[in-house]
Design an enzyme around this catalytic site. Structure first.
Site, PDB file in Angstrom:
ATOM      1  CE1 TYR A 187       5.650   7.833  -7.166  1.00  0.00           C
ATOM      2  CE2 TYR A 187       7.168   7.077  -5.609  1.00  0.00           C
ATOM      3  CZ  TYR A 187       6.140   6.598  -6.312  1.00  0.00           C
ATOM      4  OH  TYR A 187       5.554   5.352  -5.808  1.00  0.00           O
ATOM      5  CB  SER A 215       8.830   0.067  -0.497  1.00  0.00           C
ATOM      6  OG  SER A 215       9.325   1.088   0.606  1.00  0.00           O
ATOM      7  CG  HIS A 240       7.736   1.469   6.299  1.00  0.00           C
ATOM      8  ND1 HIS A 240       8.970   0.759   5.546  1.00  0.00           N
ATOM      9  CD2 HIS A 240       7.181   1.937   5.536  1.00  0.00           C
ATOM     10  CE1 HIS A 240       7.815   0.954   4.045  1.00  0.00           C
ATOM     11  NE2 HIS A 240       7.088   1.614   4.268  1.00  0.00           N
ATOM     12  NE  ARG A 256       4.269   2.844  -4.739  1.00  0.00           N
ATOM     13  CZ  ARG A 256       4.236   2.456  -3.582  1.00  0.00           C
ATOM     14  NH1 ARG A 256       3.079   2.235  -2.040  1.00  0.00           N
ATOM     15  NH2 ARG A 256       4.984   1.312  -3.452  1.00  0.00           N
ATOM     16  CB  CYS A 296       7.328  -6.068   1.418  1.00  0.00           C
ATOM     17  SG  CYS A 296       8.880  -6.248   0.280  1.00  0.00           S
ATOM     18  NE  ARG A 330       7.682  -8.386  -2.695  1.00  0.00           N
ATOM     19  CZ  ARG A 330       7.054  -8.732  -3.885  1.00  0.00           C
ATOM     20  NH1 ARG A 330       7.453  -9.946  -4.213  1.00  0.00           N
ATOM     21  NH2 ARG A 330       6.134  -7.742  -3.661  1.00  0.00           N
ATOM     22  CB  THR A 370      -1.365  -1.619   1.036  1.00  0.00           C
ATOM     23  OG1 THR A 370      -0.582  -0.369   0.870  1.00  0.00           O
ATOM     24  CG2 THR A 370      -2.411  -1.365   0.570  1.00  0.00           C
ATOM     25  NE  ARG A 372      10.880   4.710  -0.993  1.00  0.00           N
ATOM     26  CZ  ARG A 372      11.597   4.510  -0.644  1.00  0.00           C
ATOM     27  NH1 ARG A 372      13.051   4.656  -0.227  1.00  0.00           N
ATOM     28  NH2 ARG A 372      11.328   2.319  -0.878  1.00  0.00           N
ATOM     29  N   GLY A 419       7.015   9.704  -2.083  1.00  0.00           N
ATOM     30  CA  GLY A 419       8.149   9.699  -0.368  1.00  0.00           C
ATOM     31  C   GLY A 419       8.974  10.647  -0.431  1.00  0.00           C
ATOM     32  CE  LYS A 441       7.735   4.905   3.726  1.00  0.00           C
ATOM     33  NZ  LYS A 441       6.620   5.119   2.719  1.00  0.00           N
ATOM     34  CG  ASP A 457       3.696   3.476   4.283  1.00  0.00           C
ATOM     35  OD1 ASP A 457       4.147   2.017   3.704  1.00  0.00           O
ATOM     36  OD2 ASP A 457       4.051   4.705   3.893  1.00  0.00           O
TER      37      ASP A 457
HETATM   38  P1  GTP Z   1       4.878   0.451  -0.321  1.00  0.00           P
HETATM   39  O1  GTP Z   1       3.691   0.779  -0.288  1.00  0.00           O
HETATM   40  O2  GTP Z   1       6.196   0.688  -0.557  1.00  0.00           O
HETATM   41  O3  GTP Z   1       5.461   0.511   1.459  1.00  0.00           O
HETATM   42  O4  GTP Z   1       4.187  -1.317  -0.012  1.00  0.00           O
HETATM   43  P2  GTP Z   1       3.169  -2.592   0.447  1.00  0.00           P
HETATM   44  O5  GTP Z   1       4.107  -3.080   1.891  1.00  0.00           O
HETATM   45  O6  GTP Z   1       1.853  -1.694   1.124  1.00  0.00           O
HETATM   46  O7  GTP Z   1       2.931  -3.217  -0.457  1.00  0.00           O
HETATM   47  P3  GTP Z   1       1.256  -3.576  -1.290  1.00  0.00           P
HETATM   48  O8  GTP Z   1       0.703  -4.287  -0.252  1.00  0.00           O
HETATM   49  O9  GTP Z   1       0.902  -2.882  -1.748  1.00  0.00           O
HETATM   50  O10 GTP Z   1       2.037  -5.289  -1.613  1.00  0.00           O
HETATM   51  C1  GTP Z   1       2.771  -4.959  -2.734  1.00  0.00           C
HETATM   52  C2  GTP Z   1       3.277  -5.863  -4.001  1.00  0.00           C
HETATM   53  O11 GTP Z   1       3.141  -7.175  -3.407  1.00  0.00           O
HETATM   54  C3  GTP Z   1       1.738  -6.655  -4.702  1.00  0.00           C
HETATM   55  O12 GTP Z   1       1.932  -6.187  -6.009  1.00  0.00           O
HETATM   56  C4  GTP Z   1       1.147  -7.403  -4.321  1.00  0.00           C
HETATM   57  O13 GTP Z   1       0.131  -7.908  -4.850  1.00  0.00           O
HETATM   58  C5  GTP Z   1       2.548  -8.874  -3.583  1.00  0.00           C
HETATM   59  N1  GTP Z   1       1.404  -9.089  -2.251  1.00  0.00           N
HETATM   60  C6  GTP Z   1       1.216  -8.373  -1.473  1.00  0.00           C
HETATM   61  N2  GTP Z   1       0.685  -9.761  -0.499  1.00  0.00           N
HETATM   62  C7  GTP Z   1       1.373 -10.209  -0.978  1.00  0.00           C
HETATM   63  C8  GTP Z   1       1.569 -12.045  -0.088  1.00  0.00           C
HETATM   64  O14 GTP Z   1       0.606 -12.070   0.699  1.00  0.00           O
HETATM   65  N3  GTP Z   1       2.050 -12.990  -1.206  1.00  0.00           N
HETATM   66  C9  GTP Z   1       2.228 -12.299  -2.400  1.00  0.00           C
HETATM   67  N4  GTP Z   1       3.197 -13.446  -3.322  1.00  0.00           N
HETATM   68  N5  GTP Z   1       1.776 -11.061  -2.938  1.00  0.00           N
HETATM   69  C10 GTP Z   1       2.235 -10.257  -2.290  1.00  0.00           C
HETATM   70  C1  SPV Z   2       6.999   3.382   0.390  1.00  0.00           C
HETATM   71  O1  SPV Z   2       8.597   2.991  -0.829  1.00  0.00           O
HETATM   72  O2  SPV Z   2       7.747   2.742   0.986  1.00  0.00           O
HETATM   73  C2  SPV Z   2       6.217   3.765  -0.327  1.00  0.00           C
HETATM   74  C3  SPV Z   2       6.009   5.013  -0.907  1.00  0.00           C
HETATM   75  O3  SPV Z   2       5.237   3.680   0.522  1.00  0.00           O
HETATM   76  S1  SPV Z   2       6.637   6.160  -1.104  1.00  0.00           S
HETATM   77  O4  SPV Z   2       5.309   7.325  -0.181  1.00  0.00           O
HETATM   78  O5  SPV Z   2       6.893   6.612  -1.702  1.00  0.00           O
HETATM   79  O6  SPV Z   2       7.417   5.870   0.132  1.00  0.00           O
HETATM   80 MN    MN Z   3       6.211   2.403   2.440  1.00  0.00          MN
END
Ligand code: GTP
Ligand code: SPV
Ligand code: MN
Length: 609
Positions: free
Chosen positions: A215, A266, A244, A387, A268, A418, A271, A73, A217, A224, A291
């Protein structure tokens, strides 16, 4: 079915006007059929835009590589073009809507010459549900069409619901024109240079205009742009919440289930938490969404959430069989990969996939890449924001209720980010309004999910919505307070928690193992909802007693003490930062109630010192 069969006069007229402006060679309706999906994928493979993956290893999967500049984004090029700048607020880029439309119209003019214009009617939320919203995206990107077919409900059924005069959110999209003719050819989608990229929202007229990026979002406009930025405006006006947030179902060993949502910035961990496999024996977690959540009061006075999406656009790096098995299975067939590395046998690989890179890879830039673990400066083979786009229905942990049009009743809401220091593993707000205060002060280390903010630095990301709120964020805080005040039964309001899986030691090691072990915290949250968990009151809110959360293997009692203590000096720094750098930004839009919580927090911290 094609565009000529569209019965909706307003939609037809609008498509005609955009086609006249952008002059595509052809116009194609996305009818949502699997045959059309396959045709489109074939077309992208034949034109060299996508690579088909090994059908024995990744059946029905393809890989797209983007332009090196088009990988996330772009927050600096994202606009909330409300009539006044005050309505967009201090956290959004603002431009006068007339001026913005003029600039973008000039860019759109003739931009689809030689390309096909696709018309994508889509529903955010189960088709026909009261909560669902319909959008129509016009795009020249077959990548966008195929991704939207996974991420949303697309096609004829949506047009049927729309009828001859139904309401839809209009969404224009073009990947735009590269500066020089022929630039970005050769197996990557074209895009416009940064200064020509615009991701624009017109909140009063509820329109979305996107130009220059292909790309995620920036381009999949249901996500988004509609389901958050425009939806926050609808939610404000109609008394609900567009967030979110992940949505998950958790079941205890006695078989009692509760649902909760969680807002983390994002990349963090949404998923990952939504698909978590508990390490606590007897407990089960299932996935509703990863999400976005839309939450409204049901007739029983409980807050209900739906997942408006139909797929996952998940972060690939870090996803392994041990960190997120369910995501890996979801993305093992019928999945679109973007910017991961390709192996010699046409499989995918990324950093943190759980095994070494096999042989010679093609990295996300299209170059040969051989892993050299001794070289700490080696560039990653997959882009950090690479992704996978996978159908939610393929997720082994998908909950039976995930498409329930009335949504799922929410017992708890988590906020997090984080934070290597200060913020404990978990604390709970004293009530809803105090929870809104916690949401308003969320901060997080910046990740690779956005291009133009410095990764690694900590920024405030209230409610994990900093890049996604379609109006003045101070008013959004007030809206959250109002939703609480309007609760039909305050007893039934979700309890609000602040979690932090990302504490680090002074040596930079994780203090908490995270992932499946986060179930220990979810268990405490569940038990707080039941009224059975052990807790103590502290200056920052309600916290588990030291013995209330079982220690995972490898976490010492000392570590646990650190994770669950109130770092008074750290929090006083936090208060200072909020007071000087965060809250003043909102001026008269900052709800007084929140300023009062900040004063009380400071007083309580000082008293405890
Ligand atoms: P968006 O799709 O961007 O909104 O992100 P999201 O919040 O769904 O993040 P996602 O679950 O994909 O995690 C992103 C990164 O954080 C990945 O590289 C994970 O491995 C890492 N991660 C997720 N949960 C943990 C955790 O509990 N501890 C640590 N150390 N890393 C984590
Ligand atoms: C985010 O950045 O929070 C995502 C990926 O979930 S995007 O769809 O590009 O916004
Ligand atoms: Mn997101």
């Amino acid at each position: 079915m094609n565009v000529k069969d569209i019965k909706h006069a307003g939609l037809k007229k609008w498509i005609g006007e955009f086609a006249e402006l952008t002059t595509p060679d052809a116009i194609v309706l996305a009818d949502g059929s699997s045959s059309q999906y396959d045709e489109l994928i074939n077309l992208t493979v034949e034109s060299g835009l996508a690579t088909r993956l090994n059908p024995a290893k990744k059946p029905g999967c393809v890989l797209f590589l983007s332009d090196p500049s088009d990988v996330a984004r772009v927050e600096k090029r994202t606009y909330i073009a409300s009539e006044t700048q005050d309505a967009a607020g201090p956290t959004n880029n603002w431009m006068d809507p007339k001026q913005l439309k003029k600039e973008m119209t000039d860019l759109y003019r003739g931009c689809m010459k030689g390309r096909t214009l696709y018309v994508i009617p889509f529903s955010m939320g189960p088709i026909g549900s009261d909560i669902a919203k319909i959008g129509v995206e016009l795009t020249d990107s077959p990548y966008v069409v195929t991704n939207m077919m996974i991420m949303t409900r697309v096609g004829k059924k949506v047009l049927d619901v729309l009828g001859t005069d139904g309401y839809f959110v209009p969404c224009f999209h073009s990947v735009g024109k590269p500066l020089a003719e022929g630039e970005s050819d050769g197996g990557i989608w074209p895009c416009a240079p940064m200064e020509h990229k615009y991701i624009s929202h017109f909140p009063e007229t509820r329109e979305i205009w996107s130009y220059g990026s292909g790309y995620g979002g920036n381009a999949l406009l249901g996500k988004k742009c509609l389901a958050l930025r425009i939806a926050t405006v609808l939610a404000r006006d109609e008394g609900w919440l567009a967030e979110h947030m992940l949505i998950l179902k958790i079941t205890n060993p006695e078989g009692k289930s509760r649902f909760l949502t969680g807002a983390f910035p994002s990349a963090c961990g949404k998923t990952n938490l939504a698909m978590l496999i508990p390490t606590v024996p007897g407990w089960k977690v299932e996935t509703v969404g990863d999400d976005i959540a839309w939450m409204k009061y049901g007739s029983d006075g409980q807050l209900y959430a739906i997942n408006p999406e139909a797929g996952f656009f998940g972060v690939a790096p870090g996803t392994s069989a041990s960190s997120n098995y369910n995501a890996l299975v979801s993305a093992s067939s019928n999945t679109i990969f973007t910017n991961v590395a390709l192996t010699e046998d046409n499989d995918v690989w990324w950093e943190g996939i759980g095994y070494d890179a096999p042989g010679k890879l093609i990295d996300w830039n299209g170059n040969e890449w051989v892993q050299n673990k001794a070289d700490k400066t080696q560039k990653p083979a997959a882009h950090p924001n690479a992704r996978f786009t996978a159908p939610a229905s393929q997720c082994p942990s998908i909950a039976a209720e995930w498409e329930d049009p009335k949504g799922v009743p929410i017992s708890a809401i988590l906020f997090g980010g984080r934070r290597p220091h200060t913020i404990p593993l978990v604390h709970q707000s004293n009530d809803w309004s105090h929870g809104v205060f916690l949401g308003s002060i969320v901060g997080s280390e910046v990740t690779a999910a956005a291009l133009d903010v410095k990764a690694g630095t900590i920024r405030r990301d209230p409610f994990a919505m900093l890049p996604f709120c379609g109006y003045n964020m101070g008013d959004y805080f007030q809206h959250w307070l109002d939703v609480g005040h309007a609760a039909p039964d305050a007893e039934k309001l979700p309890k609000i928690f602040y979690v932090n899986w990302f504490r680090k030691t002074d040596e930079g090691k994780w203090l908490w193992p995270g992932f499946g072990e986060n179930s220990r915290v979810l268990k405490w949250v569940f038990e707080r909802c039941e009224g059975t968990a052990k807790y103590v009151k502290t200056p920052i809110g309600i916290m588990p007693t030291l013995d209330a959360i079982d220690r995972p293997v490898g976490v010492s009692e000392e570590d646990m003490k650190e994770l669950l203590s109130v770092d008074i000096d750290g929090w006083l720094e936090e208060v200072k930062d909020i007071r000087t750098n965060h809250y003043p930004m909102f001026g008269k839009h900052l709800p007084k109630e929140l300023a009062t919580f900040l004063d009380k927090l400071e007083a309580d911290l000082r008293a405890a010192k």
